[in-house]
Design a protein around this motif. Structure first.
Motif, PDB file in Angstrom:
ATOM      1  N   VAL A  54     -29.923  44.063  12.914  1.00  0.00           N
ATOM      2  CA  VAL A  54     -27.925  43.184  12.739  1.00  0.00           C
ATOM      3  C   VAL A  54     -28.188  41.738  13.333  1.00  0.00           C
ATOM      4  CG1 VAL A  54     -26.079  43.694  13.688  1.00  0.00           C
ATOM      5  CG2 VAL A  54     -26.949  45.629  12.791  1.00  0.00           C
ATOM      6  N   HIS A  55     -28.926  41.780  14.047  1.00  0.00           N
ATOM      7  CA  HIS A  55     -29.461  39.863  14.461  1.00  0.00           C
ATOM      8  C   HIS A  55     -29.624  39.129  12.633  1.00  0.00           C
ATOM      9  CE1 HIS A  55     -29.873  39.924  18.257  1.00  0.00           C
ATOM     10  NE2 HIS A  55     -30.719  40.689  18.687  1.00  0.00           N
ATOM     11  N   GLN A  56     -30.332  40.131  11.768  1.00  0.00           N
ATOM     12  CA  GLN A  56     -29.916  38.763  10.575  1.00  0.00           C
ATOM     13  C   GLN A  56     -28.283  38.806   9.782  1.00  0.00           C
ATOM     14  OE1 GLN A  56     -32.398  39.900   7.429  1.00  0.00           O
ATOM     15  NE2 GLN A  56     -33.277  41.393   8.388  1.00  0.00           N
ATOM     16  N   THR A  57     -27.545  39.623  10.534  1.00  0.00           N
ATOM     17  CA  THR A  57     -26.220  39.080   9.593  1.00  0.00           C
ATOM     18  C   THR A  57     -25.486  38.704  10.985  1.00  0.00           C
ATOM     19  OG1 THR A  57     -25.403  41.238  11.483  1.00  0.00           O
ATOM     20  CG2 THR A  57     -26.102  41.371   9.533  1.00  0.00           C
ATOM     21  N   GLY A  58     -25.811  37.723  11.783  1.00  0.00           N
ATOM     22  CA  GLY A  58     -25.475  36.557  12.862  1.00  0.00           C
ATOM     23  C   GLY A  58     -24.434  37.275  13.879  1.00  0.00           C
ATOM     24  N   ARG A  59     -24.454  38.946  14.114  1.00  0.00           N
ATOM     25  CA  ARG A  59     -22.936  39.438  14.198  1.00  0.00           C
ATOM     26  C   ARG A  59     -24.050  39.668  16.120  1.00  0.00           C
ATOM     27  NH1 ARG A  59     -21.236  43.828  12.961  1.00  0.00           N
ATOM     28  NH2 ARG A  59     -22.341  44.537  10.980  1.00  0.00           N
ATOM     29  N   ALA A  60     -24.892  39.817  15.745  1.00  0.00           N
ATOM     30  CA  ALA A  60     -25.379  40.408  17.176  1.00  0.00           C
ATOM     31  C   ALA A  60     -26.792  39.540  18.159  1.00  0.00           C
ATOM     32  CB  ALA A  60     -26.633  41.510  17.344  1.00  0.00           C
ATOM     33  N   VAL A  61     -25.602  39.733  19.409  1.00  0.00           N
ATOM     34  CA  VAL A  61     -26.482  39.215  20.426  1.00  0.00           C
ATOM     35  C   VAL A  61     -27.738  40.079  21.966  1.00  0.00           C
ATOM     36  CG1 VAL A  61     -25.058  38.667  21.883  1.00  0.00           C
ATOM     37  CG2 VAL A  61     -26.530  37.141  21.798  1.00  0.00           C
ATOM     38  N   ASP A  62     -28.624  39.043  21.771  1.00  0.00           N
ATOM     39  CA  ASP A  62     -29.581  39.426  23.337  1.00  0.00           C
ATOM     40  C   ASP A  62     -29.341  39.005  24.565  1.00  0.00           C
ATOM     41  OD1 ASP A  62     -30.343  42.175  21.244  1.00  0.00           O
ATOM     42  OD2 ASP A  62     -32.238  41.118  20.959  1.00  0.00           O
ATOM     43  N   ILE A  63     -28.349  39.658  25.607  1.00  0.00           N
ATOM     44  CA  ILE A  63     -28.871  39.296  26.710  1.00  0.00           C
ATOM     45  C   ILE A  63     -29.481  39.713  28.552  1.00  0.00           C
ATOM     46  CG2 ILE A  63     -27.347  38.413  28.623  1.00  0.00           C
ATOM     47  CD1 ILE A  63     -26.292  36.957  26.193  1.00  0.00           C
ATOM     48  N   GLY A  64     -30.326  38.788  28.702  1.00  0.00           N
ATOM     49  CA  GLY A  64     -31.041  39.644  29.680  1.00  0.00           C
ATOM     50  C   GLY A  64     -30.723  39.327  30.485  1.00  0.00           C
TER      51      GLY A  64
END
Length: 155
Positions: A54-64
């Motif tokens: 879903v990162h390819q869609t531009g709608r996902a983010v990962d927070i560390g």
């Protein structure tokens, strides 16, 4: 209330403006405690060859995060304001036995009892996916964030 879960819905060329607005506010409000691990990336889902992320869609983010106590209030806030913010999924890689995920189509957490998400258990990040409508519309996301901030209980 349950909503439709979108998942992968086509490629973007970059992180979408509403996704960036959400990411930037999270990082601003948690300065020094949380880190941005990635938003847009053209790749397969981790551990699932041939399935686009879903990162390819531009709608996902990962927070560390370094300390679990720093991410838990954010997770609670995202889920509590999921309808307002268009949150479709929050994957939490930390808990045993194999992590957990909250999704809008069940409006509940699922605790995995087998290896389902790469990086679990023990991963020190969360994965957030938002609806196409709010991801594409920074102004609408800003309004949603303003409303949701009234319910923020972390400092």
């Amino acid at each position: 209330m349950t909503r439709h879960y979108t998942g992968f819905d086509g490629n973007s060329r970059a992180a979408l403006p509403g996704t960036v607005a959400l990411r930037d506010l999270i990082l601003f409000l948690n300065a020094g405690k949380l880190t941005h691990l990635g938003t847009y990336a053209k790749r397969d889902a981790r551990g699932k060859p041939g399935q686009p992320s879903v990162h390819q869609t531009g709608r996902a983010v990962d927070i560390g995060y370094q300390f679990r106590k720093d991410i838990e209030p954010l997770i609670d806030w995202l889920v509590a304001n999921a309808d307002e913010l268009g949150i479709e999924m929050v994957a939490d890689y930390w808990p045993k036995p194999w992590g957990r995920a909250w999704r809008c189509d069940r409006a509940a957490w699922k605790i995995y009892d087998r290896k389902t998400i790469a990086g679990a258990p023990g991963g020190r990040w969360i994965h957030i996916e938002i609806s196409p409508q709010l991801a594409h519309d920074a102004a609408a996301m800003s309004v949603a964030l303003e409303k949701a901030l009234a319910y923020r209980d972390w400092e």
